[in-house]
Design a protein around this motif. Structure first.
Motif, PDB file in Angstrom:
ATOM      1  N   GLY A 151      53.840  10.107  -3.236  1.00 46.18           N
ATOM      2  CA  GLY A 151      52.450  10.631  -4.053  1.00 46.18           C
ATOM      3  C   GLY A 151      52.788  12.029  -4.950  1.00 46.18           C
ATOM      4  N   GLY A 152      51.193  11.972  -5.616  1.00 44.27           N
ATOM      5  CA  GLY A 152      50.784  13.131  -6.572  1.00 44.27           C
ATOM      6  C   GLY A 152      51.193  14.684  -5.683  1.00 44.27           C
ATOM      7  N   VAL A 153      50.183  14.903  -4.469  1.00 40.81           N
ATOM      8  CA  VAL A 153      50.489  15.604  -3.915  1.00 40.81           C
ATOM      9  C   VAL A 153      51.793  16.205  -3.001  1.00 40.81           C
ATOM     10  CG1 VAL A 153      49.590  17.382  -1.446  1.00 40.81           C
ATOM     11  CG2 VAL A 153      48.137  15.902  -3.391  1.00 40.81           C
ATOM     12  N   GLY A 154      52.274  14.828  -2.737  1.00 42.50           N
ATOM     13  CA  GLY A 154      53.418  14.242  -1.589  1.00 42.50           C
ATOM     14  C   GLY A 154      54.640  14.766  -2.010  1.00 42.50           C
ATOM     15  N   GLY A 238      43.346  15.162   4.508  1.00 44.05           N
ATOM     16  CA  GLY A 238      43.373  13.731   3.568  1.00 44.05           C
ATOM     17  C   GLY A 238      43.041  11.842   3.932  1.00 44.05           C
ATOM     18  N   ASN A 239      42.271  11.967   3.515  1.00 41.53           N
ATOM     19  CA  ASN A 239      41.489  10.376   4.659  1.00 41.53           C
ATOM     20  C   ASN A 239      42.569   9.096   4.147  1.00 41.53           C
ATOM     21  OD1 ASN A 239      39.683  12.095   5.325  1.00 41.53           O
ATOM     22  ND2 ASN A 239      39.009  12.008   2.974  1.00 41.53           N
ATOM     23  N   ALA A 240      43.259   8.978   2.801  1.00 46.77           N
ATOM     24  CA  ALA A 240      43.938   7.950   2.071  1.00 46.77           C
ATOM     25  C   ALA A 240      43.560   6.490   2.886  1.00 46.77           C
ATOM     26  CB  ALA A 240      45.162   7.993   1.675  1.00 46.77           C
ATOM     27  N   SER A 241      43.454   6.780   4.289  1.00 49.55           N
ATOM     28  CA  SER A 241      44.069   5.432   4.808  1.00 49.55           C
ATOM     29  C   SER A 241      42.660   5.874   5.279  1.00 49.55           C
ATOM     30  CB  SER A 241      44.457   5.462   6.192  1.00 49.55           C
ATOM     31  OG  SER A 241      44.759   6.714   7.423  1.00 49.55           O
ATOM     32  N   GLY A 242      41.109   6.147   5.382  1.00 52.80           N
ATOM     33  CA  GLY A 242      40.428   6.244   6.288  1.00 52.80           C
ATOM     34  C   GLY A 242      40.124   7.527   7.187  1.00 52.80           C
ATOM     35  N   THR A 261      43.733  22.136  11.796  1.00 46.23           N
ATOM     36  CA  THR A 261      42.954  22.406  10.535  1.00 46.23           C
ATOM     37  C   THR A 261      42.492  21.353  10.112  1.00 46.23           C
ATOM     38  OG1 THR A 261      42.669  23.869   8.994  1.00 46.23           O
ATOM     39  CG2 THR A 261      44.855  22.468   9.412  1.00 46.23           C
ATOM     40  N   ARG A 262      41.546  21.227   8.644  1.00 47.37           N
ATOM     41  CA  ARG A 262      41.456  20.382   8.090  1.00 47.37           C
ATOM     42  C   ARG A 262      41.044  20.949   7.182  1.00 47.37           C
ATOM     43  NH1 ARG A 262      40.154  17.798   3.847  1.00 47.37           N
ATOM     44  NH2 ARG A 262      39.444  15.410   4.420  1.00 47.37           N
ATOM     45  N   PRO A 263      41.875  21.778   5.653  1.00 51.81           N
ATOM     46  CA  PRO A 263      41.623  22.813   4.488  1.00 51.81           C
ATOM     47  C   PRO A 263      41.444  21.762   3.333  1.00 51.81           C
ATOM     48  CG  PRO A 263      43.530  21.549   5.085  1.00 51.81           C
ATOM     49  CD  PRO A 263      43.004  20.842   6.449  1.00 51.81           C
ATOM     50  N   THR A 264      40.609  22.680   2.717  1.00 52.74           N
ATOM     51  CA  THR A 264      40.276  21.711   1.519  1.00 52.74           C
ATOM     52  C   THR A 264      40.842  22.699   0.539  1.00 52.74           C
ATOM     53  OG1 THR A 264      37.519  22.586   1.161  1.00 52.74           O
ATOM     54  CG2 THR A 264      38.303  20.912   2.400  1.00 52.74           C
ATOM     55  N   LEU A 265      40.843  22.890  -0.799  1.00 55.23           N
ATOM     56  CA  LEU A 265      41.402  23.096  -1.981  1.00 55.23           C
ATOM     57  C   LEU A 265      39.854  23.741  -2.336  1.00 55.23           C
ATOM     58  CD1 LEU A 265      43.013  24.247  -4.507  1.00 55.23           C
ATOM     59  CD2 LEU A 265      42.702  22.583  -5.790  1.00 55.23           C
ATOM     60  N   LEU A 311      45.679   3.322  -8.131  1.00 57.51           N
ATOM     61  CA  LEU A 311      46.024   4.384  -6.887  1.00 57.51           C
ATOM     62  C   LEU A 311      45.644   3.648  -5.259  1.00 57.51           C
ATOM     63  CD1 LEU A 311      46.417   7.739  -6.243  1.00 57.51           C
ATOM     64  CD2 LEU A 311      44.206   7.258  -6.564  1.00 57.51           C
ATOM     65  N   GLU A 312      44.115   2.907  -5.323  1.00 60.57           N
ATOM     66  CA  GLU A 312      44.400   2.872  -3.565  1.00 60.57           C
ATOM     67  C   GLU A 312      45.276   1.624  -3.981  1.00 60.57           C
ATOM     68  OE1 GLU A 312      39.918   1.696  -3.405  1.00 60.57           O
ATOM     69  OE2 GLU A 312      40.152   1.816  -5.174  1.00 60.57           O
ATOM     70  N   SER A 313      45.991   0.708  -4.370  1.00 61.62           N
ATOM     71  CA  SER A 313      46.599  -0.633  -3.709  1.00 61.62           C
ATOM     72  C   SER A 313      48.109   0.034  -3.551  1.00 61.62           C
ATOM     73  CB  SER A 313      46.208  -1.430  -4.286  1.00 61.62           C
ATOM     74  OG  SER A 313      47.525  -1.645  -5.960  1.00 61.62           O
ATOM     75  N   ARG A 314      48.318   1.629  -3.285  1.00 62.20           N
ATOM     76  CA  ARG A 314      49.491   2.284  -3.725  1.00 62.20           C
ATOM     77  C   ARG A 314      50.479   1.813  -4.191  1.00 62.20           C
ATOM     78  NH1 ARG A 314      49.294   1.205   3.122  1.00 62.20           N
ATOM     79  NH2 ARG A 314      51.466   3.146   3.962  1.00 62.20           N
ATOM     80  N   LYS A 315      50.063   1.457  -5.294  1.00 58.75           N
ATOM     81  CA  LYS A 315      51.259   1.422  -6.342  1.00 58.75           C
ATOM     82  C   LYS A 315      51.348   1.931  -7.883  1.00 58.75           C
ATOM     83  CE  LYS A 315      50.676  -3.014  -6.476  1.00 58.75           C
ATOM     84  NZ  LYS A 315      49.084  -3.905  -6.619  1.00 58.75           N
ATOM     85  N   THR A 316      50.792   3.447  -7.364  1.00 53.85           N
ATOM     86  CA  THR A 316      51.321   4.759  -7.977  1.00 53.85           C
ATOM     87  C   THR A 316      52.339   5.651  -6.920  1.00 53.85           C
ATOM     88  OG1 THR A 316      49.949   6.135  -6.977  1.00 53.85           O
ATOM     89  CG2 THR A 316      48.994   5.193  -9.181  1.00 53.85           C
ATOM     90  N   THR A 317      53.012   6.551  -8.356  1.00 53.58           N
ATOM     91  CA  THR A 317      53.825   6.908  -7.067  1.00 53.58           C
ATOM     92  C   THR A 317      54.006   8.972  -8.758  1.00 53.58           C
ATOM     93  OG1 THR A 317      55.335   6.979  -8.785  1.00 53.58           O
ATOM     94  CG2 THR A 317      55.495   5.831  -6.586  1.00 53.58           C
TER      95      THR A 317
END
Ligand code: NDP
Length: 324
Positions: A151-154, A238-242, A261-265, A311-317
């Motif tokens: 993914g983007g961050v990954g 993050g919460n991509a799956s909820g 930890t639950r960090p944020t930018l 993005l939500e259907s996991r089709k992007t890379t």
């Protein structure tokens, strides 16, 4: 000149995003007007659209990231001039042809970095920066786990962690994404999380890992804890799956005195000096080629709904850019 923007009038599915005319805003004190050349797509845009994250106002122009040219200065702005090429992340109001933004949230974009690359990398790239350089300082010889590795961050994290001398175990959902993650720095890939802990055990010879970077959330939380060595750090970002449901903190003791930890930018770049240092570090690894920003999808800004569906259907890379 009118401004075109994607606005939502209520939370909901991709169809709530409307391409509308809005009055061009005037920059107030400390603000500038920006003509946006490119806008970044991020998972947080989905959270604001669906209502998982609460909208600050309604109707709301969603979007947190962009790059463009300064076209007007509000009172008291001395750090920027009309014509400057700039970029930002973490300021809502991004899905628009023009926007106002606080001058102290902008950084100048190096000439060698295009608007498209700038717009697609600020949020994901600065996130990768704080995660591998500050939340846990990745070092030579570490083996680490990165979820959504294609993914983007990954994909940025895999390259950056490898550059720092680490061995990355990337978690993805398909073989095609596994190949992509390996091409961008992951030494190992695991498909799905059902066998993740067992695979991590095999790869590390039983030592397990000092840190897991988990952006998937609900589906992978427990599997991620099971990958950690004693005193290891779970960075749930993050919460991509909820969202992760409330946990019983005793589990951290039982699984080896773990840290969570639950960090944020937002926190990591709240101070101007931190924003500048984080952006400078990102520009450095991109300009020397250690991290390549893979802009693998481009949509018209007016087609933001199609971008969200992808993005939500996991089709992007990799990263995705929206063009005004
Ligand atoms: P990605 O490009 O990584 O897209 C999300 C990926 O998550 C998908 O491609 C998919 O990869 C994976 N995924 C796993 N389960 C699901 C699911 N049920 N539905 C959808 N996707 C799923 O997005 P970004 O790079 O924009 O963001 C990645 C994550 O990082 C997000 O969770 C985001 O909220 C978080 N983030 C957090 C920040 C912070 O500071 N805390 C800042 C920036 C991003 P696969 O198919 O391989 O499983």
């Amino acid at each position: 000149m009118m401004t075109k923007a994607i606005r939502i009038h209520a939370p909901g599915g991709p169809e709530v995003m409307k391409w509308e005319d809005v009055p061009t805003p005037e920059p107030g004190p400390g603000e500038v007007l920006l003509k946006q050349a490119a806008v970044g797509l991020n998972y947080i845009d989905v959270y604001f659209r669906t209502g998982l994250y609460k909208a600050p106002t309604m109707p709301l122009i969603i979007g947190q990231e962009g790059a463009g040219t300064v076209t007007a200065l509000g009172a008291g702005v001395t750090s920027l001039a009309v014509g400057d090429r700039v970029a930002y992340a973490g300021a809502i109001g991004g899905y628009a042809t023009q926007r106002v933004i606080a001058a102290d949230r902008l950084v100048k974009l190096p000439d060698a970095i295009s608007f498209e690359t700038g717009a697609s990398m600020m949020l994901q790239g600065m996130t990768a920066q704080y995660l591998v350089r500050r939340t846990y300082k990745v070092k030579q010889g570490d083996t680490i786990v990165v979820h959504a590795a294609a993914g983007g961050v990954g994909m940025i994290m895999c390259q950056w962690a490898k550059h720092l001398g680490a061995t990355v175990i990337g978690v993805v959902s398909t073989e095609a994404k596994a190949e992509l993650a390996r091409a961008h720095g992951a030494a190992h890939t695991v498909i799905g999380h059902a066998t993740l802990a067992a695979e991590v055990k095999r790869i590390t010879g039983g030592a397990m890992v000092p840190v897991v970077y988990d952006s998937v959330g609900k589906d992978t939380f427990t599997a991620s804890l099971d990958c950690l060595a004693p005193l290891g750090l779970m960075a749930s970002f993050g919460n991509a799956s909820g969202p992760v449901p409330p946990i019983e903190i005793g589990i951290l003791g039982a699984k080896g005195s773990l840290y969570l930890t639950r960090p944020t930018l937002v926190t990591y770049t709240a101070k101007r000096a931190d924003l500048e240092a984080t952006a400078a570090d990102l520009f450095d690894v991109v300009q020397k080629g250690a991290v390549k920003i893979a802009v693998n999808q481009t949509f018209k800004l007016s087609d933001a709904a199609a971008a969200h569906i992808a993005l939500e259907s996991r089709k992007t890379t990799g990263s995705t850019v929206l063009l005004p």
